[in-house]
Write an enzyme that holds these catalytic residues in place. Sequence first.
Site, PDB file in Angstrom:
ATOM      1  N   LYS A 273      13.420  34.372  45.441  1.00 40.17           N
ATOM      2  CA  LYS A 273      14.881  35.730  45.204  1.00 40.17           C
ATOM      3  C   LYS A 273      14.601  35.777  43.812  1.00 40.17           C
ATOM      4  O   LYS A 273      14.750  36.598  43.310  1.00 40.17           O
ATOM      5  CB  LYS A 273      16.132  36.136  46.171  1.00 40.17           C
TER       6      LYS A 273
ATOM      7  N   CYS B 261      19.455  43.884  38.438  1.00 43.48           N
ATOM      8  CA  CYS B 261      19.182  43.120  38.881  1.00 43.48           C
ATOM      9  C   CYS B 261      18.667  41.774  37.479  1.00 43.48           C
ATOM     10  O   CYS B 261      19.380  40.373  37.554  1.00 43.48           O
ATOM     11  CB  CYS B 261      18.710  42.786  39.818  1.00 43.48           C
TER      12      CYS B 261
HETATM   13  N1  LIG Z   1      21.994  46.992  43.637  1.00 45.53           N
HETATM   14  C1  LIG Z   1      20.377  46.149  44.098  1.00 45.53           C
HETATM   15  O1  LIG Z   1      19.630  46.948  43.722  1.00 45.53           O
HETATM   16  C2  LIG Z   1      20.165  44.873  44.598  1.00 45.53           C
HETATM   17  C3  LIG Z   1      18.827  44.962  45.361  1.00 45.53           C
HETATM   18  C4  LIG Z   1      19.324  43.536  45.469  1.00 45.53           C
HETATM   19  C5  LIG Z   1      19.795  42.330  45.650  1.00 45.53           C
HETATM   20  N2  LIG Z   1      21.160  42.351  44.974  1.00 45.53           N
HETATM   21  C6  LIG Z   1      22.652  42.111  45.692  1.00 45.53           C
HETATM   22  O2  LIG Z   1      23.207  42.440  46.399  1.00 45.53           O
HETATM   23  C7  LIG Z   1      24.717  42.112  46.059  1.00 45.53           C
HETATM   24  C8  LIG Z   1      25.350  42.963  46.384  1.00 45.53           C
HETATM   25  O3  LIG Z   1      25.035  44.403  45.181  1.00 45.53           O
HETATM   26  P1  LIG Z   1      25.296  45.535  44.969  1.00 45.53           P
HETATM   27  O4  LIG Z   1      24.392  46.513  44.266  1.00 45.53           O
HETATM   28  O5  LIG Z   1      24.999  46.459  46.641  1.00 45.53           O
HETATM   29  O6  LIG Z   1      26.767  45.850  45.184  1.00 45.53           O
HETATM   30  P2  LIG Z   1      27.920  47.210  44.753  1.00 45.53           P
HETATM   31  O7  LIG Z   1      28.842  47.108  44.227  1.00 45.53           O
HETATM   32  O8  LIG Z   1      27.362  48.151  45.159  1.00 45.53           O
HETATM   33  O9  LIG Z   1      28.794  46.671  46.190  1.00 45.53           O
HETATM   34  C9  LIG Z   1      29.794  45.743  47.011  1.00 45.53           C
HETATM   35  C10 LIG Z   1      30.588  46.478  47.541  1.00 45.53           C
HETATM   36  O10 LIG Z   1      31.218  45.531  48.119  1.00 45.53           O
HETATM   37  C11 LIG Z   1      32.638  45.839  48.480  1.00 45.53           C
HETATM   38  N3  LIG Z   1      33.532  44.936  48.199  1.00 45.53           N
HETATM   39  C12 LIG Z   1      33.952  44.128  46.943  1.00 45.53           C
HETATM   40  N4  LIG Z   1      34.628  43.036  47.194  1.00 45.53           N
HETATM   41  C13 LIG Z   1      34.631  42.842  48.846  1.00 45.53           C
HETATM   42  C14 LIG Z   1      35.337  41.606  50.443  1.00 45.53           C
HETATM   43  N5  LIG Z   1      35.833  40.850  48.869  1.00 45.53           N
HETATM   44  N6  LIG Z   1      34.791  42.364  50.665  1.00 45.53           N
HETATM   45  C15 LIG Z   1      34.532  43.244  51.656  1.00 45.53           C
HETATM   46  N7  LIG Z   1      33.812  43.865  51.093  1.00 45.53           N
HETATM   47  C16 LIG Z   1      33.621  43.683  49.083  1.00 45.53           C
HETATM   48  C17 LIG Z   1      32.244  46.713  47.195  1.00 45.53           C
HETATM   49  O11 LIG Z   1      34.122  47.432  47.648  1.00 45.53           O
HETATM   50  C18 LIG Z   1      31.079  48.003  46.600  1.00 45.53           C
HETATM   51  O12 LIG Z   1      31.422  48.656  48.460  1.00 45.53           O
HETATM   52  C19 LIG Z   1      24.875  41.318  44.790  1.00 45.53           C
HETATM   53  O13 LIG Z   1      24.369  39.794  45.490  1.00 45.53           O
HETATM   54  C20 LIG Z   1      22.956  41.811  44.086  1.00 45.53           C
HETATM   55  O14 LIG Z   1      23.265  40.505  43.666  1.00 45.53           O
HETATM   56  C21 LIG Z   1      21.683  43.995  44.990  1.00 45.53           C
END
Ligand SMILES: NC(=O)c1ccc[n+]([C@@H]2O[C@H](COP(=O)([O-])OP(=O)(O)OC[C@H]3O[C@@H](n4cnc5c(N)ncnc54)[C@H](O)[C@@H]3O)[C@@H](O)[C@H]2O)c1
Length: 430
Positions: A207, A261
Amino acid sequence: VFRRVAVVGLGYVGFPAAVSFALAGLKVYGVDVDPAKVEAVNSGSCPSEEPDVCRAYRVAFSRGLLEATTDYSKTALADAIVFAVPTPVKRRRPDTSILESAVAEAARHARPGTLFSIESTIPPGTTRALARVIEAASGGRLVAGSSLYLAHVPERIAPGKSLEEMRRIPRLVGGLDGESTRRALELYSLINESPVAVTAEEAELAKIAENTYRDLNIAFANFLAMTAERLGVDAWKVIRAANTHPRVNIHLPGAGVGGPCLTKDPYMLAAAGNSLPGAEIVTVARAVNDHMPAHTVEILAHALAREGIRLGEATVAVLGAAYKGGIGDTRESPSAKIVERLLGQGAAVRVHDPYTGESFGASRAPSVEDAVRGANAVVIATDHPEYKSLNWAELARLMATPIIVDGRRVLEPEQAEEAGLKYYGVGYPW
Ligand SMILES: NC(=O)c1ccc[n+]([C@@H]2O[C@H](COP(=O)([O-])OP(=O)(O)OC[C@H]3O[C@@H](n4cnc5c(N)ncnc54)[C@H](O)[C@@H]3O)[C@@H](O)[C@H]2O)c1
């Protein structure tokens, strides 16, 4: 057999995942710390900006298959718990503390035999370390190899196409052991067309390798672009020429790399390969890409100076606030860095974006015409499809000085000159 799943973290990744599982017929509990988001999801209001995701959400919601909560005890009802919480990089160091506390919280409630699936992007070694976190938090009820199944199933979607990519792009399914992989494959084959079995460690490294690969290649294209500018040749023609070689595929240069990312994940690889020969390759690439907004402003300052205008007294239209074309996502957007730099130099800045109202402290233009009217220059920061079909001859007439700095090669230089614009751009001699 999976009947109920909990998805922890309902963000860009977790929410479409929750919706996908619900559409596959599973009962989904969405767990999030944000009460406003939970309330929205439970009252039929879609928290995503993606039309596809919201359409699917409404179907899932009307079937009663998706329920959000701030209460981790719901994870006790789940056969699998999927984690999609933030894993930020702070001062270039990965920080997995949010993920660790979310996993520990779920482990206090989860039943023996539950599958834990980590979708968040994580530094190598994290999955195995989480097994110990889970064992401790569960008071020894959940132990890897007997009563706990644990896998890393990294998400590979791009925002804007989440649902389709979640289904289509092969999913890497990396269990801590064979049985974890087998169970995770069973779960993900419900929402993905071609899951691929790997180990947890392979999934972790694959990844962050994917995103670092792209960042490195874009950095190479950007370095090539700046070199071509200096040599007085058009980098885009050079790249098109080089790419006629069957084994060459140079990426595209531009005004910078943004998004959640590519600006973060390479530091996870850099940290893992820390002190190895050549470890700088990752951080050097990051530095090149981070420099591109400043480089774009440098081109603009030069273009204005040729017309006898100082940057500090110019009016500049910035087209695009999002970090890439076709979406309204402004996280880590190079456009923000361009606008902040221009404002810092005293320029009057108007920002237009068809997908978002964000303008980074500059004024916001409701239309491209409003943005460019009376402006000394237009900077294209984002390759939104809308910008390709604009009537540039008409827009050029609205401008005080018809300078364009094209950070994304939205226009061909010849086409711009024909429209009466003075063309500048990343990778084009100036
Ligand atoms: N955004 C992307 O395009 C993408 C793509 C691939 C991987 N990722 C990875 O996925 C993961 C999440 O990214 P995202 O962009 O969805 O983040 P985001 O910030 O959009 O969403 C995270 C969510 O988690 C919630 N949250 C935070 N702490 C929490 C806890 N302790 N318990 C429960 N909920 C909690 C937040 O309120 C939020 O709704 C990261 O590791 C990121 O690197 C993101």
